[in-house]
Write a protein that holds these residues in place. Sequence first.
Motif, PDB file in Angstrom:
ATOM      1  N   VAL A 297       9.469   3.833  10.180  1.00 44.49           N
ATOM      2  CA  VAL A 297      10.539   3.487  11.111  1.00 44.49           C
ATOM      3  C   VAL A 297      11.859   3.329  10.363  1.00 44.49           C
ATOM      4  CG1 VAL A 297      11.312   1.768  12.786  1.00 44.49           C
ATOM      5  CG2 VAL A 297       8.906   2.379  12.655  1.00 44.49           C
ATOM      6  N   SER A 298      11.765   2.803   9.140  1.00 42.78           N
ATOM      7  CA  SER A 298      12.975   2.633   8.337  1.00 42.78           C
ATOM      8  C   SER A 298      12.611   2.718   6.853  1.00 42.78           C
ATOM      9  CB  SER A 298      13.631   1.274   8.632  1.00 42.78           C
ATOM     10  OG  SER A 298      12.774   0.233   8.217  1.00 42.78           O
ATOM     11  N   THR A 299      13.655   2.820   6.016  1.00 41.21           N
ATOM     12  CA  THR A 299      13.452   2.829   4.567  1.00 41.21           C
ATOM     13  C   THR A 299      14.261   1.704   3.956  1.00 41.21           C
ATOM     14  OG1 THR A 299      15.240   4.421   4.273  1.00 41.21           O
ATOM     15  CG2 THR A 299      13.001   5.310   4.434  1.00 41.21           C
ATOM     16  N   VAL A 300      13.750   1.186   2.859  1.00 40.01           N
ATOM     17  CA  VAL A 300      14.410   0.094   2.151  1.00 40.01           C
ATOM     18  C   VAL A 300      14.561   0.513   0.699  1.00 40.01           C
ATOM     19  CG1 VAL A 300      14.205  -2.319   1.424  1.00 40.01           C
ATOM     20  CG2 VAL A 300      13.400  -1.628   3.683  1.00 40.01           C
TER      21      VAL A 300
ATOM     22  N   ASP B 293       0.844  -1.200   0.000  1.00 46.02           N
ATOM     23  CA  ASP B 293       0.000   0.000   0.000  1.00 46.02           C
ATOM     24  C   ASP B 293       0.875   1.244   0.000  1.00 46.02           C
ATOM     25  OD1 ASP B 293      -2.235  -1.593   0.088  1.00 46.02           O
ATOM     26  OD2 ASP B 293      -2.746  -1.151   2.176  1.00 46.02           O
ATOM     27  N   LYS B 294       0.306   2.348  -0.418  1.00 45.78           N
ATOM     28  CA  LYS B 294       1.006   3.640  -0.429  1.00 45.78           C
ATOM     29  C   LYS B 294       1.171   4.137   1.012  1.00 45.78           C
ATOM     30  CE  LYS B 294       2.203   7.070  -3.315  1.00 45.78           C
ATOM     31  NZ  LYS B 294       3.456   6.935  -3.981  1.00 45.78           N
ATOM     32  N   PHE B 295       2.309   4.711   1.324  1.00 44.29           N
ATOM     33  CA  PHE B 295       2.586   5.261   2.655  1.00 44.29           C
ATOM     34  C   PHE B 295       1.722   6.494   2.887  1.00 44.29           C
ATOM     35  CE2 PHE B 295       5.012   8.293   5.285  1.00 44.29           C
ATOM     36  CZ  PHE B 295       5.098   7.549   6.452  1.00 44.29           C
ATOM     37  N   ASP B 296       1.055   6.549   4.038  1.00 42.60           N
ATOM     38  CA  ASP B 296       0.196   7.686   4.415  1.00 42.60           C
ATOM     39  C   ASP B 296       0.739   8.266   5.720  1.00 42.60           C
ATOM     40  OD1 ASP B 296      -1.791   9.502   4.996  1.00 42.60           O
ATOM     41  OD2 ASP B 296      -3.349   7.998   5.341  1.00 42.60           O
ATOM     42  N   ALA B 297       1.338   9.457   5.625  1.00 44.16           N
ATOM     43  CA  ALA B 297       1.991  10.068   6.791  1.00 44.16           C
ATOM     44  C   ALA B 297       1.003  10.447   7.887  1.00 44.16           C
ATOM     45  CB  ALA B 297       2.775  11.298   6.364  1.00 44.16           C
TER      46      ALA B 297
ATOM     47  N   VAL C 299       5.887   1.312  10.145  1.00 37.79           N
ATOM     48  CA  VAL C 299       6.158   0.618   8.883  1.00 37.79           C
ATOM     49  C   VAL C 299       7.567   0.907   8.379  1.00 37.79           C
ATOM     50  CG1 VAL C 299       3.745   0.628   8.155  1.00 37.79           C
ATOM     51  CG2 VAL C 299       5.220   2.523   7.500  1.00 37.79           C
ATOM     52  N   SER C 300       7.967   0.064   7.425  1.00 42.54           N
ATOM     53  CA  SER C 300       9.185   0.277   6.661  1.00 42.54           C
ATOM     54  C   SER C 300       8.735   0.670   5.259  1.00 42.54           C
ATOM     55  CB  SER C 300       9.998  -1.011   6.633  1.00 42.54           C
ATOM     56  OG  SER C 300      11.174  -0.819   5.904  1.00 42.54           O
ATOM     57  N   VAL C 301       9.376   1.674   4.669  1.00 44.25           N
ATOM     58  CA  VAL C 301       8.932   2.245   3.404  1.00 44.25           C
ATOM     59  C   VAL C 301      10.009   2.111   2.340  1.00 44.25           C
ATOM     60  CG1 VAL C 301       8.066   4.369   2.325  1.00 44.25           C
ATOM     61  CG2 VAL C 301       7.536   3.901   4.698  1.00 44.25           C
ATOM     62  N   SER C 302       9.575   1.916   1.096  1.00 44.37           N
ATOM     63  CA  SER C 302      10.529   1.788  -0.014  1.00 44.37           C
ATOM     64  C   SER C 302      10.979   3.160  -0.491  1.00 44.37           C
ATOM     65  CB  SER C 302       9.880   1.030  -1.174  1.00 44.37           C
ATOM     66  OG  SER C 302       8.792   1.770  -1.705  1.00 44.37           O
ATOM     67  N   LYS C 303      12.210   3.198  -1.006  1.00 46.25           N
ATOM     68  CA  LYS C 303      12.730   4.413  -1.642  1.00 46.25           C
ATOM     69  C   LYS C 303      13.599   3.974  -2.808  1.00 46.25           C
ATOM     70  CE  LYS C 303      16.993   5.132   0.891  1.00 46.25           C
ATOM     71  NZ  LYS C 303      17.830   6.075   1.579  1.00 46.25           N
ATOM     72  N   HIS C 304      13.804   4.885  -3.734  1.00 43.73           N
ATOM     73  CA  HIS C 304      14.622   4.546  -4.910  1.00 43.73           C
ATOM     74  C   HIS C 304      16.061   4.295  -4.496  1.00 43.73           C
ATOM     75  CE1 HIS C 304      11.569   5.235  -7.877  1.00 43.73           C
ATOM     76  NE2 HIS C 304      11.310   6.449  -7.400  1.00 43.73           N
ATOM     77  N   LYS C 305      16.691   3.384  -5.248  1.00 44.20           N
ATOM     78  CA  LYS C 305      18.100   3.108  -4.975  1.00 44.20           C
ATOM     79  C   LYS C 305      18.923   4.335  -5.311  1.00 44.20           C
ATOM     80  CE  LYS C 305      18.436  -1.846  -5.524  1.00 44.20           C
ATOM     81  NZ  LYS C 305      19.044  -2.948  -6.277  1.00 44.20           N
TER      82      LYS C 305
ATOM     83  N   ASP D 258      13.883  -1.062  -6.491  1.00 44.55           N
ATOM     84  CA  ASP D 258      13.861  -0.696  -7.908  1.00 44.55           C
ATOM     85  C   ASP D 258      12.465  -0.241  -8.312  1.00 44.55           C
ATOM     86  OD1 ASP D 258      16.525  -1.316  -8.311  1.00 44.55           O
ATOM     87  OD2 ASP D 258      16.092  -3.424  -8.747  1.00 44.55           O
ATOM     88  N   GLY D 259      11.459  -0.624  -7.562  1.00 45.25           N
ATOM     89  CA  GLY D 259      10.064  -0.317  -7.897  1.00 45.25           C
ATOM     90  C   GLY D 259       9.657   1.081  -7.460  1.00 45.25           C
ATOM     91  N   ASP D 260       8.372   1.209  -7.227  1.00 49.37           N
ATOM     92  CA  ASP D 260       7.820   2.510  -6.823  1.00 49.37           C
ATOM     93  C   ASP D 260       8.339   2.935  -5.459  1.00 49.37           C
ATOM     94  OD1 ASP D 260       6.322   2.660  -9.122  1.00 49.37           O
ATOM     95  OD2 ASP D 260       4.521   1.783  -8.219  1.00 49.37           O
ATOM     96  N   GLU D 261       8.303   4.241  -5.256  1.00 47.83           N
ATOM     97  CA  GLU D 261       8.760   4.816  -4.004  1.00 47.83           C
ATOM     98  C   GLU D 261       7.568   5.037  -3.076  1.00 47.83           C
ATOM     99  OE1 GLU D 261      12.228   7.941  -3.159  1.00 47.83           O
ATOM    100  OE2 GLU D 261      10.498   8.801  -4.165  1.00 47.83           O
ATOM    101  N   ASN D 262       7.820   5.069  -1.778  1.00 46.92           N
ATOM    102  CA  ASN D 262       6.808   5.313  -0.732  1.00 46.92           C
ATOM    103  C   ASN D 262       5.743   4.221  -0.649  1.00 46.92           C
ATOM    104  OD1 ASN D 262       7.912   7.654   0.293  1.00 46.92           O
ATOM    105  ND2 ASN D 262       6.860   8.937  -1.186  1.00 46.92           N
ATOM    106  N   LEU D 263       6.136   2.989  -0.865  1.00 44.85           N
ATOM    107  CA  LEU D 263       5.240   1.856  -0.660  1.00 44.85           C
ATOM    108  C   LEU D 263       5.647   1.139   0.623  1.00 44.85           C
ATOM    109  CD1 LEU D 263       4.958   0.324  -4.247  1.00 44.85           C
ATOM    110  CD2 LEU D 263       3.405   1.910  -3.111  1.00 44.85           C
ATOM    111  N   ILE D 264       4.668   0.562   1.297  1.00 43.45           N
ATOM    112  CA  ILE D 264       4.952  -0.157   2.545  1.00 43.45           C
ATOM    113  C   ILE D 264       5.645  -1.473   2.213  1.00 43.45           C
ATOM    114  CG2 ILE D 264       3.917  -1.264   4.562  1.00 43.45           C
ATOM    115  CD1 ILE D 264       1.620   0.760   4.307  1.00 43.45           C
ATOM    116  N   VAL D 265       6.810  -1.672   2.821  1.00 42.53           N
ATOM    117  CA  VAL D 265       7.595  -2.887   2.605  1.00 42.53           C
ATOM    118  C   VAL D 265       7.345  -3.875   3.739  1.00 42.53           C
ATOM    119  CG1 VAL D 265       9.929  -3.813   2.363  1.00 42.53           C
ATOM    120  CG2 VAL D 265       9.355  -1.610   1.347  1.00 42.53           C
TER     121      VAL D 265
END
Length: 195
Positions: free
Chosen positions: A146-149, A136-140, A178-184, A152-159
């Motif tokens: 808590v952390s970012t991962v 799901d999309k991160f909702d502030a 949650v842990s959230v995705s970010k671009h490499k 390669d995919g979309d940014e700001n998704l719950i990992v």
Amino acid sequence: MMVDKPNNEEIIKEKEEIKEDVSKKEKRKIEALKEEIEKLKADIDHWKNEYYRAYADTKNLRDSLAKDHSNAMKYRIEGVIDNLLPVLDSFHMALKNEPKDPNLKAYLTGFTYIYKNLVNVLEGEGVKEISPKVGDKFDASTMNAVSTVESDGDENLIVDIYAKGYMLHDRIVRPVQVSVSKHKVEEKIEEKADA
């Protein structure tokens, strides 16, 4: 000695002077009374305004107290919920794993029953669980990253979800952890010049 008898003209003139004096005094009294009436009317208007202001202030205070009381009743268990969150987290961790031992499965069934009863009581008081899913999309407004991962995919998704979030009516008691995705981040390799 002989006293002069006033004539009619003098008597009439004297009476008219007395009337004028009385008339002037009465006019002054009337003017003074009119001024006093105007002053009293002004006082009445002043105190009427003060009354309406005090009445409005009292009504506003009464409305404010009623609203405060309503909110206090609505959110009265917020502190209790805050204290129950570690218990709910323990239930989530215990119910996550499926035991192989039949005795432990019986305990797990009992824990599941207790957990569901606890959740039903909390829902009856207006507590709602905030439960997003991985992807799901991160909702502030309802989540805490808590952390970012790197991904390669979309940014700001719950990992990953570390802890569930809870709301009491329309107020967040605890955001979802949650842990959230970010671009490499691509590192640029700088060429070193040989000297």
